[in-house]
Scaffold this motif. Structure first.
Motif: not given
Length: 241
Positions: A73-84, A106-117, A2-7
């Motif tokens: 602890a909450e972020y560690d539960l996220h299962e964001n696979d960069p290749e998904d 261009h130069r870019a920054l992902d601000y708050g990239s999380g465990p699976g950027p 679910h998108p809400a889980a894709c932090s």
């Protein structure tokens, strides 16, 4: 997923776990515009929220914010696979409009990239230079001293303890004519805040509405393109000229 889980992450600055400890409900002002707030009715205890009369931000009682350990602890539960491909398709709702009219590199920054950027590789595959910052998963603070043409803030702004300082930092890091893309679910006039799934996530402490997003754009003198109920693109005015 679910998108809400894709932090993609949390606030980029760990401060926020100090001054609020001495605050009380009576002196609880808006963390974005410092405006007066009123209690949001109908939310089951023990959580307490107040809504700003100026910018319409809804914020959690500062004394109820999670600790860094609870956040991690909450972020560690996220299962964001960069290749998904599903995850990438969801992020493309922010990435694609951010890249409209932009030629590499261009130069870019992902601000708050999380465990699976995933945003950084999506950008580098298109010829851009991209770096990550996250206080838990990519804590190199030297990247915050640079300036960027594009800054992505995906599923992060709802974690901001000090929204005013965070947006000040984000706009300060933009190169002249740059873009800031923010993905966060907005509360709408018909949102049942008490039962809203987005509110129920423990690390979500502030909630924006279209009025809040418009206030941010006006306060920082930038152009706003609200692409979807959860995708806002702020552009330096020179970018559009």
């Amino acid at each position: 997923m679910h998108p809400a889980a894709c932090s993609e992450g949390r606030p980029a600055t760990a401060p926020g776990h100090g001054p609020e400890a001495s605050m009380t409900t009576t002196d609880w002002r808006c963390p974005l515009c410092d405006g007066p707030t009123r209690l949001v009715d109908g939310v089951p205890p023990p959580r307490r929220y107040r809504r700003c009369a100026v910018c319409d931000l809804i914020s959690l009682d500062p004394t109820q914010r999670p600790t860094p350990a609870e956040e991690k602890a909450e972020y560690d539960l996220h299962e964001n696979d960069p290749e998904d491909p599903r995850y990438r398709k969801w992020l493309s709702r922010l990435v694609d409009p951010m890249l409209e009219g932009v030629t590499a590199p261009h130069r870019a920054l992902d601000y708050g990239s999380g465990p699976g950027p995933a945003i950084a590789p999506m950008l580098t595959e298109r010829g851009h230079q991209a770096v990550n910052y996250d206080p838990f998963f990519a804590p190199d603070r030297t990247v915050l001293d640079a300036r960027y043409d594009l800054i992505f803030c995906s599923e992060t702004a709802e974690h901001f303890f000090d929204s005013a300082a965070e947006f000040e930092r984000l706009f300060a890091m933009l190169e002249p004519g740059g873009k800031l893309g923010v993905m966060t679910q907005l509360h709408m006039p018909d949102t049942d805040f008490a039962t809203w799934r987005y509110r129920l996530q423990p690390s979500h402490v502030v909630f924006y509405s279209p009025e809040t997003i418009a206030w941010i754009a006006q306060a920082h003198g930038v152009t706003l393109d609200l692409r979807a109920p959860d995708v806002a693109i702020f552009s330096e005015r020179s970018f559009c000229e």
